[in-house]
Write an enzyme that holds these catalytic residues in place. Structure first.
Site, short mmCIF file in Angstrom:
data_model
loop_
_atom_site.label_atom_id
_atom_site.label_comp_id
_atom_site.label_asym_id
_atom_site.label_seq_id
_atom_site.Cartn_x
_atom_site.Cartn_y
_atom_site.Cartn_z
N LYS A 1 -1.41 17.23 115.58
CA LYS A 1 -0.66 15.97 115.78
C LYS A 1 -1.47 14.78 115.24
O LYS A 1 -0.94 13.93 114.52
CB LYS A 1 -0.32 15.76 117.27
CG LYS A 1 0.52 16.88 117.87
CD LYS A 1 0.85 16.64 119.33
CE LYS A 1 -0.36 16.59 120.25
NZ LYS A 1 -1.12 17.86 120.34
N ARG B 1 4.68 13.97 127.90
CA ARG B 1 4.28 15.37 128.09
C ARG B 1 5.07 16.04 129.20
O ARG B 1 4.95 17.25 129.39
CB ARG B 1 2.81 15.43 128.44
CG ARG B 1 1.88 15.67 127.25
CD ARG B 1 0.47 15.68 127.79
NE ARG B 1 -0.47 16.37 126.97
CZ ARG B 1 -1.20 15.80 126.01
NH1 ARG B 1 -1.02 14.54 125.71
NH2 ARG B 1 -2.08 16.50 125.36
N ARG C 1 -13.05 21.97 115.63
CA ARG C 1 -12.88 20.53 115.40
C ARG C 1 -14.18 19.78 115.71
O ARG C 1 -14.85 20.04 116.70
CB ARG C 1 -11.77 19.98 116.30
CG ARG C 1 -11.68 18.46 116.19
CD ARG C 1 -10.43 17.89 116.81
NE ARG C 1 -10.23 18.27 118.20
CZ ARG C 1 -9.13 17.99 118.88
NH1 ARG C 1 -8.12 17.37 118.29
NH2 ARG C 1 -9.01 18.37 120.13
N ARG D 1 -15.61 17.35 121.04
CA ARG D 1 -14.99 16.76 122.23
C ARG D 1 -15.28 17.63 123.44
O ARG D 1 -15.29 18.86 123.35
CB ARG D 1 -13.46 16.68 122.02
CG ARG D 1 -13.02 15.34 121.48
CD ARG D 1 -11.57 15.30 121.05
NE ARG D 1 -10.59 15.78 122.02
CZ ARG D 1 -9.28 15.68 121.84
NH1 ARG D 1 -8.79 15.10 120.75
NH2 ARG D 1 -8.43 16.15 122.73
N ARG E 1 -6.14 23.75 128.94
CA ARG E 1 -5.25 22.78 128.27
C ARG E 1 -3.98 23.45 127.79
O ARG E 1 -2.89 22.88 127.89
CB ARG E 1 -5.98 22.14 127.09
CG ARG E 1 -7.07 21.18 127.52
CD ARG E 1 -7.95 20.81 126.36
NE ARG E 1 -7.26 20.03 125.35
CZ ARG E 1 -7.74 19.83 124.12
NH1 ARG E 1 -8.89 20.39 123.76
NH2 ARG E 1 -7.09 19.09 123.27
P1 AP5 Z 1 -5.80 17.66 115.52
O1 AP5 Z 1 -4.97 16.94 114.53
O2 AP5 Z 1 -6.99 16.95 116.08
O3 AP5 Z 1 -4.90 18.26 116.68
P2 AP5 Z 1 -4.09 17.52 117.84
O4 AP5 Z 1 -2.76 18.20 117.96
O5 AP5 Z 1 -4.09 16.04 117.65
O6 AP5 Z 1 -5.01 17.95 119.06
P3 AP5 Z 1 -5.48 17.16 120.33
O7 AP5 Z 1 -6.50 18.05 120.98
O8 AP5 Z 1 -5.92 15.77 120.04
O9 AP5 Z 1 -4.17 17.15 121.17
P4 AP5 Z 1 -4.04 17.06 122.70
O10 AP5 Z 1 -2.58 16.91 122.84
O11 AP5 Z 1 -4.65 18.15 123.49
O12 AP5 Z 1 -4.99 15.86 123.03
P5 AP5 Z 1 -4.71 14.41 123.55
O13 AP5 Z 1 -5.76 13.57 122.97
O14 AP5 Z 1 -3.28 14.01 123.38
O15 AP5 Z 1 -6.28 19.02 114.83
C1 AP5 Z 1 -7.18 19.90 115.48
C2 AP5 Z 1 -8.15 20.50 114.45
O16 AP5 Z 1 -7.41 21.31 113.54
C3 AP5 Z 1 -8.88 19.45 113.60
O17 AP5 Z 1 -10.20 19.88 113.42
C4 AP5 Z 1 -8.12 19.45 112.26
O18 AP5 Z 1 -8.97 19.15 111.17
C5 AP5 Z 1 -7.59 20.87 112.18
N1 AP5 Z 1 -6.27 20.95 111.55
C6 AP5 Z 1 -5.21 20.13 111.84
N2 AP5 Z 1 -4.15 20.49 111.09
C7 AP5 Z 1 -4.55 21.57 110.35
C8 AP5 Z 1 -3.89 22.39 109.40
N3 AP5 Z 1 -2.61 22.17 109.06
N4 AP5 Z 1 -4.59 23.41 108.83
C9 AP5 Z 1 -5.88 23.64 109.17
N5 AP5 Z 1 -6.57 22.87 110.06
C10 AP5 Z 1 -5.91 21.86 110.65
O19 AP5 Z 1 -4.91 14.58 125.12
C11 AP5 Z 1 -6.17 14.89 125.68
C12 AP5 Z 1 -6.04 14.91 127.20
O20 AP5 Z 1 -5.62 13.62 127.69
C13 AP5 Z 1 -5.02 15.88 127.78
O21 AP5 Z 1 -5.55 17.19 127.90
C14 AP5 Z 1 -4.74 15.22 129.14
O22 AP5 Z 1 -5.76 15.47 130.06
C15 AP5 Z 1 -4.76 13.74 128.81
N6 AP5 Z 1 -3.43 13.21 128.44
C16 AP5 Z 1 -3.12 12.56 127.28
N7 AP5 Z 1 -1.83 12.20 127.27
C17 AP5 Z 1 -1.30 12.61 128.46
C18 AP5 Z 1 0.00 12.56 129.02
N8 AP5 Z 1 1.03 11.99 128.35
N9 AP5 Z 1 0.21 13.11 130.24
C19 AP5 Z 1 -0.82 13.67 130.92
N10 AP5 Z 1 -2.08 13.77 130.44
C20 AP5 Z 1 -2.32 13.25 129.21
#
Ligand code: AP5
Length: 254
Positions: A41, A120, A159, A192, A203
Site C-alpha cells: 500500500k 480497518r 523491508r 520497523r 498483524r
Molecule cells: P509496503 O508498501 O511498505 O507495504 P504496506 O502495505 O504499506 O505495509 P505496511 O506494513 O505499512 O502496512 P500496515 O497496514 O501493516 O501498516 P500501517 O502502517 O498501516 O511494502 C512492504 C515491502 O514490500 C517493502 O519493502 C516494499 O519495498 C516491498 N514491496 C512492495 N510492493 C512490492 C512489489 N509489488 N513487489 C516486490 N516487493 C514489493 O499500520 C501499522 C500499525 O498501526 C497497525 O498494525 C496498527 O497497530 C496501527 N494502525 C494503523 N492504522 C490503524 C487503524 N485504522 N485501525 C487500527 N490500528 C491501526
C-alpha cells in the site's frame, strides 16, 4: 520532506499546515487503499502521489511520527496505541477515529487523498462515511491490494526503512546501492519494530479478523476494485491506474 510530498498537516494534526504540498491537481482524487500488512500500500501510495497529486494519508505513519516526537509525553490514548502497534494488534476504533477526525480538513484538501490503513473496521468505515459527508467529499474508488501470505511475509521481513527520510526499501526486491544506507538521502536503514517475524503473524491475524467486513462494506457500495498485487510494483501501479474511473493507464492524471 517526505519523498512523496509534504504531509505536515496530516502527520502533526492540530493547526499544522503543509508548506510544500506540490502542484495542485486538475481534479482531486479520493481513494482508499485496502490490503494486508506488507502488500504494498505504501509503495503504491508513493507512486500514486506523483501521478494523481493526492496526499498520502497513512494512519500508521501518524502513529510512527508520534513515536518519534519523543520530546513531549504522549497522551494516555496515544501511549496505549503505540504499545498496541508494537505488539501488532489493531489500535482501538475510538483512538483511530479521533485521530482522523482531528485531521478532517485533510479529507477536503484540494489535493485529494489516498487513505492508507484507514478504515480497518466497519465502525471506522462508518465513521469515515460520516466525516466525508460532513465535508462534502465523495470517494472515487476503494482499491484492495491482494497477495498470498508467503509473498506478504517475504515483503515484510525484508523491508527496511530510512530513519531519516522514511523511504521504503527491500533487501532483495528493492535494495539500496550500499547495504544499510538510503539511496535517497544517505540515512541509515532500520527495520520497523512490527516487521519482526513474531509480530508479522499477529498483524496478519488482526487484519484478517476485520478485513472481510470492510471489503464487503465497500463492495456493497460499488466502490471496490480488487488488484492482484503479487506482480512487480510498476505492473501493480498500472493495474491500479486502470481501475480508477476515467483514468487511462500511462496518461498523466494531473
Ligand atoms: P509496503 O508498501 O511498505 O507495504 P504496506 O502495505 O504499506 O505495509 P505496511 O506494513 O505499512 O502496512 P500496515 O497496514 O501493516 O501498516 P500501517 O502502517 O498501516 O511494502 C512492504 C515491502 O514490500 C517493502 O519493502 C516494499 O519495498 C516491498 N514491496 C512492495 N510492493 C512490492 C512489489 N509489488 N513487489 C516486490 N516487493 C514489493 O499500520 C501499522 C500499525 O498501526 C497497525 O498494525 C496498527 O497497530 C496501527 N494502525 C494503523 N492504522 C490503524 C487503524 N485504522 N485501525 C487500527 N490500528 C491501526
Amino acid at each position: 520532506m517526505h519523498p512523496a510530498g509534504d504531509r505536515t498537516a496530516w502527520l502533526l494534526g492540530g493547526d499544522a499546515t503543509c508548506h510544500d504540498p506540490g502542484p495542485r491537481p486538475r481534479r482531486p482524487w479520493h481513494v482508499i487503499l485496502l490490503g494486508p500488512p506488507g502488500v504494498g500500500k505504501g509503495t503504491q501510495a508513493a507512486r500514486l502521489v506523483g501521478e494523481l497529486g493526492a496526499c498520502h494519508l497513512s494512519t500508521g505513519d501518524v502513529f510512527r511520527a508520534a513515536c518519534r516526537g519523543s520530546e513531549s509525553t504522549p497522551s494516555p490514548a496515544m501511549a496505549e496505541a503505540l504499545a498496541t502497534m508494537r505488539r501488532g494488534g489493531l489500535v482501538s476504533d475510538d483512538t483511530v477515529v479521533a485521530l482522523v477526525r482531528e485531521r478532517v480538513r485533510c479529507l477536503c484538501c484540494h489535493h485529494g487523498f489516498l487513505l492508507d490503513g484507514f478504515p480497518r473496521t466497519v465502525d471506522q468505515a462508518r465513521a469515515l462515511d460520516a466525516m466525508l459527508a460532513g465535508v462534502g467529499t465523495q470517494l472515487d474508488r476503494v482499491i484492495l491490494l491482494d497477495a498470498d501470505e508467503p509473498t506478504i511475509v517475504h515483503r515484510l521481513s525484508g523491508r527496511r526503512v530510512c530513519a531519516t527520510c522514511r523511504a521504503n526499501w527491500h533487501i532483495e526486491s528493492h535494495p539500496t546501492r550500499i547495504d544499510g544506507v538510503c539511496d535517497t538521502c544517505g540515512g541509515a536503514l532500520i527495520q520497523r519494530d512490527d516487521d519482526r517475524p513474531e509480530t508479522i503473524h499477529v498483524r496478519l491475524e488482526a487484519y484478517h479478523a476485520a478485513a472481510d467486513a470492510v471489503i464487503g462494506f465497500y463492495r456493497d457500495r460499488g466502490l471496490l476494485a480488487t488488484i492482484d498485487a503479487s506482480a512487480p510494483p510498476a505492473e501493480v501501479f498500472a493495474r491500479i491506474v486502470a481501475a480508477l474511473p476515467g483514468a487511462a493507464p500511462g496518461a498523466l492524471l494531473h
